[in-house]
Design an enzyme around this catalytic site. Sequence first.
Site, PDB file in Angstrom:
ATOM      1  CB  ILE A 345     -18.925 -16.873  -2.139  1.00 50.54           C
ATOM      2  CG1 ILE A 345     -20.391 -16.960  -1.724  1.00 50.54           C
ATOM      3  CG2 ILE A 345     -18.671 -17.642  -3.427  1.00 50.54           C
ATOM      4  CD1 ILE A 345     -21.344 -16.307  -2.712  1.00 50.54           C
ATOM      5  CB  CYS A 406     -18.037 -25.984  -6.220  1.00 49.55           C
ATOM      6  SG  CYS A 406     -18.410 -24.788  -7.526  1.00 49.55           S
ATOM      7  CB  SER A 407     -22.631 -24.868  -4.890  1.00 51.16           C
ATOM      8  OG  SER A 407     -22.210 -25.172  -3.573  1.00 51.16           O
ATOM      9  CG  ASP A 408     -24.984 -22.806  -8.276  1.00 53.34           C
ATOM     10  OD1 ASP A 408     -25.700 -23.821  -8.222  1.00 53.34           O
ATOM     11  OD2 ASP A 408     -25.238 -21.757  -7.655  1.00 53.34           O
ATOM     12  CD1 TRP A 410     -20.922 -19.918  -9.962  1.00 51.13           C
ATOM     13  CD2 TRP A 410     -22.228 -19.846 -11.765  1.00 51.13           C
ATOM     14  NE1 TRP A 410     -22.170 -19.562  -9.538  1.00 51.13           N
ATOM     15  CE2 TRP A 410     -23.007 -19.503 -10.625  1.00 51.13           C
ATOM     16  CE3 TRP A 410     -22.849 -19.844 -13.020  1.00 51.13           C
ATOM     17  CZ2 TRP A 410     -24.359 -19.186 -10.716  1.00 51.13           C
ATOM     18  CZ3 TRP A 410     -24.189 -19.532 -13.091  1.00 51.13           C
ATOM     19  CH2 TRP A 410     -24.934 -19.208 -11.953  1.00 51.13           C
ATOM     20  CG  ASP A 411     -18.415 -18.888  -7.398  1.00 51.64           C
ATOM     21  OD1 ASP A 411     -18.126 -17.940  -8.155  1.00 51.64           O
ATOM     22  OD2 ASP A 411     -19.506 -18.980  -6.817  1.00 51.64           O
ATOM     23  NE  ARG A 412     -17.042 -23.635  -3.371  1.00 55.17           N
ATOM     24  CZ  ARG A 412     -17.894 -23.924  -2.399  1.00 55.17           C
ATOM     25  NH1 ARG A 412     -17.434 -24.263  -1.199  1.00 55.17           N
ATOM     26  NH2 ARG A 412     -19.203 -23.849  -2.591  1.00 55.17           N
ATOM     27  CE  LYS A 448     -24.449 -15.202  -9.645  1.00 57.12           C
ATOM     28  NZ  LYS A 448     -25.399 -15.636  -8.593  1.00 57.12           N
TER      29      LYS A 448
END
EC number: 3.1.3.95
Length: 763
Positions: A345, A406-408, A410-412, A448
């Site tokens: 991000i 991805c990491s958490d 909820w983005d990528r 988010k």
Amino acid sequence: MDFTRFMNKFNEIERQLSPTSALRLSFDNISPETEEPPDGNKRLWGVPVPPFVSDKVVSWIEEEFNEAPVFYNGNTVLKKVENVRMIDRYNTKNPTVGTLYLTATHLIFVEPDSNKETWILHMHVASIEKLPLSTTGSPLLIRCKTFLSVTFVIPKDSECHDVYTSLLKLFQPVSINKLYCFNYQPAKDDFPKNAGWDFFKLEAEFKHMLVPNENWTLCSMNEKYELCDTYPRQIYVPKEATTLMLISSSRFRSKGRLPALTYLHNNKASICRCSQPLSGFSARCLEDEQMLEAIRKTNPNTDYMYVVDTRPRINAMANRAAGKGYENEAFYENIKFHFLGIENIHVQRASLQKVLEACEQKSPTMSAFLNALESSGWLKHIRSILDTSSFIANAVDKGVSVVVHCSDGWDRTAQVCSLAQLMLNPYYRTIKGFQALIEKDWLAFGHKFSERCGHIQTDAREVSPIFTQFLDCTWQLMSQRSESFEFNERFLLILHDHVHSCQFGTFVGNCEKDRLDLKLAERTFSLWGFMANHLNEYINPLYKPNVDESIKANLAPQCIKFWRGMYSRFESGIHPREPLGDLLLDSKEHCNSLEDHVQHLTKRIASFKNYISKSAKKLQDATSNTAKVSKEPASAEINDNKYNYDKKLSELSAADDDHPLKASNMSFASLSLNAEQASAPQTLPEEINSVAVDWKPMRNVTTCSCSTPFDQFTKKTHCWRCGDIFCERCIDKNVALPGHDSGKAVPVCRGCFRQMQMQKQSP
């Protein structure tokens, strides 16, 4: 006006009065006679004051606040500044001079000469910068999340400081309960408050994919969000998954986001999403390994599946030092791992900032703009997201299941999962389907929005254009395959702007649980309900449903374009006078109106032919009876005439069906048969005149009848009754026209609407 100071003083005066004073009387006890006091009674700024308000209160208000409140378009003005200059970077030598109004929700600039208004919603403001004082005044630079960049030069530095400090307090609330959506009320009752909140149900969306079935089942362990509080209540997992597997996998994944089904293709290949494992350098979880194996077994087509890590490998390796990381290939059998390199991000935020700098160059040359755009890396990031989405879509199309994280998660993950479904399923390329896709993969599974879009005051490092990139990638696909999408570019722009505006509660909060806790469905309006009233504006006239089941993105560098309509939409002089999409949509609507009108007139002609045929038959019978009873010498002549009449009538009856004079039952005089039949033709002029056959060309229209100038982002709309062109504010009525067969409500201007209402009321 200092509202806090006003209320403190008001309460102090109230306490000084006796408990039985008129000030403490209930408003419900006011009689109609006391609401409008007679002349001579106390008034405040020319407005009558009810008698229960103390003279002391009125005197104090007049003394402390000697200026009456100012209103603009129904909005209370907090600050009004005259002789403000708005600087357009394309026209710095001739700035526009006007009046600046600051309200509780908007900053409004009005140009008195051209009657043009510039409205800036406080929630759209991204940054405010007070520039150094100049000879002409104090400049205030405002950058918006909608990519509007505007500079206001305010004559007095003190007034500029007041506007600046007020905006700092208004544009980004501290609490989520202070957002615009909790106070927003539509100017007119276009749609009820609950409209749109029931358009999407997660259970119905999975039923559309034939889930649950023999391989997938509904997990009830998250009914109270105990398994994962950022997931929806209803999550679908493999039937083989046990309670222990689900709990252990959730604990082994970041934020508890265990692998869950998000899409099932018609070939039984699936897309599941989750977050990174908490593996560190050597940790493992047998139940998580069993969970992924259970997902692989749901697809009998292949003996392996993919796990796609959307991050660059070096980023995933760095996370291992924090106890996170990625799956160890030695522990997971029958799985192929892929790292596909979408940046985090922070990189995306910095990239967008460089794009804006490229767009805001004072004297841009071709090489300067292209070099700045290339150095931003924005198009490279867009291509990377499309590349990852294409990999997932191609794998699923070939029958191989994919788990994405991805990491958490909820983005990528949200970006590539939703884009892959967009490529695979034509349902998600419709307006309804695209909204369902956003509800499922962005709202239900969590993103988010509050932090990424900067809805409230938060860490600036958490802001990132993740959803903007998703819309950009969708636009790239639309540009390559325009006939495959039901919606147009305007649809994407409206979505982008309202995600950031917080005017509606749809995108407020970060997950399903947040939205239930805030009771958004009860307290706010839904964006989907608003958009349902404007669907005709979002239709792509080139759309061809059921042309292709799946589409593929062309990832050649020449095919990844800069989205001028998004990032430069407010720049004058670089857009076409009328967008091609608007012209095509306007032509399609005109054709639809004419076809509907022709269909109505065809039915009316058929009804008239029926009237005439009945009359002709009665005339023929009357003539025959007269000939039989007549015994005069001239009867031979009459019989000859009757013979000729019958002969001609029989010839006409024997003619082909398409004979121009032939009807179902030939007749001539039904228009005067009875009152019911006579009344029908009387409405014909009204029906014919209710539909505009000729529409005014859009090309040479520069202003609306209300003097509002048309520019690159003000849509021109035709009135279907008179054919004239209006702005969206002047054509806010939809009614059914008598000359249309469908009875569908269509846009009409306010003048035509009033005429139709008067015609209905007249006897």
